[in-house]
Enzyme design. Structure first.
Site, PDB file in Angstrom:
ATOM      1  N   ASP A 167      -6.380  -3.361  -2.373  1.00  0.00           N
ATOM      2  CA  ASP A 167      -5.085  -3.040  -1.797  1.00  0.00           C
ATOM      3  C   ASP A 167      -5.217  -3.155  -0.281  1.00  0.00           C
ATOM      4  O   ASP A 167      -6.277  -3.544   0.232  1.00  0.00           O
ATOM      5  CB  ASP A 167      -4.645  -1.637  -2.226  1.00  0.00           C
ATOM      6  CG  ASP A 167      -3.129  -1.474  -2.240  1.00  0.00           C
ATOM      7  OD1 ASP A 167      -2.424  -2.371  -1.744  1.00  0.00           O
ATOM      8  OD2 ASP A 167      -2.649  -0.437  -2.742  1.00  0.00           O
TER       9      ASP A 167
ATOM     10  N   HIS B 195      -2.140  -6.374  -3.359  1.00  0.00           N
ATOM     11  CA  HIS B 195      -1.144  -5.816  -2.448  1.00  0.00           C
ATOM     12  C   HIS B 195       0.061  -6.743  -2.255  1.00  0.00           C
ATOM     13  O   HIS B 195      -0.103  -7.952  -2.042  1.00  0.00           O
ATOM     14  CB  HIS B 195      -1.769  -5.556  -1.075  1.00  0.00           C
ATOM     15  CG  HIS B 195      -0.769  -5.155  -0.032  1.00  0.00           C
ATOM     16  ND1 HIS B 195      -0.224  -3.887   0.022  1.00  0.00           N
ATOM     17  CD2 HIS B 195      -0.190  -5.851   0.982  1.00  0.00           C
ATOM     18  CE1 HIS B 195       0.631  -3.826   1.030  1.00  0.00           C
ATOM     19  NE2 HIS B 195       0.679  -4.998   1.625  1.00  0.00           N
TER      20      HIS B 195
ATOM     21  N   HIS C 260      -4.630   3.797  -1.208  1.00  0.00           N
ATOM     22  CA  HIS C 260      -3.892   4.813  -0.457  1.00  0.00           C
ATOM     23  C   HIS C 260      -3.437   5.916  -1.391  1.00  0.00           C
ATOM     24  O   HIS C 260      -3.433   5.769  -2.612  1.00  0.00           O
ATOM     25  CB  HIS C 260      -2.672   4.182   0.220  1.00  0.00           C
ATOM     26  CG  HIS C 260      -1.764   3.488  -0.754  1.00  0.00           C
ATOM     27  ND1 HIS C 260      -0.811   4.148  -1.501  1.00  0.00           N
ATOM     28  CD2 HIS C 260      -1.702   2.180  -1.127  1.00  0.00           C
ATOM     29  CE1 HIS C 260      -0.187   3.290  -2.281  1.00  0.00           C
ATOM     30  NE2 HIS C 260      -0.706   2.081  -2.081  1.00  0.00           N
TER      31      HIS C 260
ATOM     32  N   HIS D 122       2.476   6.012  -0.759  1.00  0.00           N
ATOM     33  CA  HIS D 122       3.583   5.699  -1.648  1.00  0.00           C
ATOM     34  C   HIS D 122       3.011   5.452  -3.032  1.00  0.00           C
ATOM     35  O   HIS D 122       1.797   5.439  -3.209  1.00  0.00           O
ATOM     36  CB  HIS D 122       4.358   4.455  -1.172  1.00  0.00           C
ATOM     37  CG  HIS D 122       3.561   3.189  -1.227  1.00  0.00           C
ATOM     38  ND1 HIS D 122       2.665   2.818  -0.258  1.00  0.00           N
ATOM     39  CD2 HIS D 122       3.516   2.214  -2.160  1.00  0.00           C
ATOM     40  CE1 HIS D 122       2.107   1.674  -0.583  1.00  0.00           C
ATOM     41  NE2 HIS D 122       2.602   1.280  -1.747  1.00  0.00           N
TER      42      HIS D 122
ATOM     43  N   GLU E 182      -1.128   5.307  -7.586  1.00  0.00           N
ATOM     44  CA  GLU E 182      -1.865   4.087  -7.899  1.00  0.00           C
ATOM     45  C   GLU E 182      -3.326   4.371  -8.220  1.00  0.00           C
ATOM     46  O   GLU E 182      -3.928   3.722  -9.073  1.00  0.00           O
ATOM     47  CB  GLU E 182      -1.726   3.108  -6.734  1.00  0.00           C
ATOM     48  CG  GLU E 182      -0.283   2.653  -6.539  1.00  0.00           C
ATOM     49  CD  GLU E 182      -0.056   1.822  -5.296  1.00  0.00           C
ATOM     50  OE1 GLU E 182      -0.975   1.084  -4.887  1.00  0.00           O
ATOM     51  OE2 GLU E 182       1.041   1.908  -4.716  1.00  0.00           O
TER      52      GLU E 182
END
Length: 276
Positions: A8, A60, A104, A115, A134
């Site tokens: 990511d 990503h 993240h 997010h 995630e």
């Protein structure tokens, strides 16, 4: 030794802002090179541990962030979209371990660029009643496939989130969040050395066998838009708990793949792109 790397971007060394990670952003071209360097550090660590086969999945946004010529030549790259298995495209039971680079924290956390999959469109998610983003969904899906997560890199909030899911996973914090768009950055050379060393050490160590979950799981997603939730009810097996929240039951990794369909439907309704 076969190693799978899911890459990511928000948790990459030095990156803190949407302009760093979104195509067209003023620092995106620099950001994609920073992403490749973090991934290359993980590849060097895997090679030092004896890896003979390394697959990197660009996970990503447009999934075309890593320039093939900037990637270490020992690895193969999965690039572009759509991908049925999203951030885990190409992950198979034959892989000995998975490394998550640049991850993240989930929506609602005060981590850098936090997010869950779709920017502002997904308000919250739960897997079997447990808050998930995630990181947790990737970990649970990899476990269902039979592949352990060995290392995760990102900011300190992402590392803490991974530790809550599985404390045996080695984490490398390449920055400490000051706010959602600010961080205390670890020097790039130091961060990449830490990634390389952590991957080499983790893959060289003997890890406990992965516990493969049995039975179905329940994935629940609360959307910002009631229209998205209403539209998703047209998919067989999807039910609602309120006007903005839908859920479905099934075994992982099939449930993860179904979630990818939900995101494509949501993207078509909101003009948002997943993983941005």
């Amino acid at each position: 030794m076969r190693i799978y790397i899911s890459a990511d971007m928000e948790g990459v060394t030095g990156l803190v802002d949407a302009d760093d990670v979104q195509p067209g952003g003023r620092d995106y071209e620099r950001g994609r090179l920073m992403m490749a360097e973090d991934v290359n550090a993980a590849i060097r660590g895997a090679l030092a541990a004896g890896a003979t086969d390394i697959t990197v999945n660009d996970a990503h946004g447009p999934m075309r962030n890593i320039l093939p010529e900037s990637l270490h030549p020992a690895a193969r790259l999965i690039r572009g979209k759509p991908k049925h298995m999203l951030m885990l495209e190409g992950l198979a039971p034959e892989h000995d371990a998975m490394v998550c680079v640049g991850y993240h924290s989930r929506a609602g956390a005060l981590g850098v660029l936090s997010h869950s999959f779709m920017g502002h469109e997904i308000e919250d998610m739960w897997l079997d009643g447990r808050p998930v983003g995630e990181i947790g969904l990737a970990h649970a899906t990899a476990a269902a496939i039979g592949v352990p997560v060995a290392v995760l890199t990102g900011d300190d909030c992402a590392c803490a989130e991974m530790a809550e899911w599985d404390a045996s996973v080695t984490t490398v914090a390449v920055k400490n969040a000051r706010d959602r768009f600010a961080a205390d950055l670890r020097p790039a050379a130091e961060a990449r050395t830490a990634i390389e060393d952590a991957v080499a050490a983790s893959l060289s160590a003997q890890r406990p066998a992965t516990v493969v979950p049995s039975g179905p799981s329940t994935l629940t997603v609360r959307w910002q838009s009631a229209s998205v939730a209403s539209t998703l009810l047209g998919i067989p097996g999807v039910t609602s708990t309120d006007t903005r929240t839908v859920q479905a039951q099934g075994p992982l990794p099939s449930l993860y793949r179904l979630f990818g369909v939900w995101m494509r439907v949501a993207a078509s309704l909101t003009n948002q792109h997943p993983y941005c």
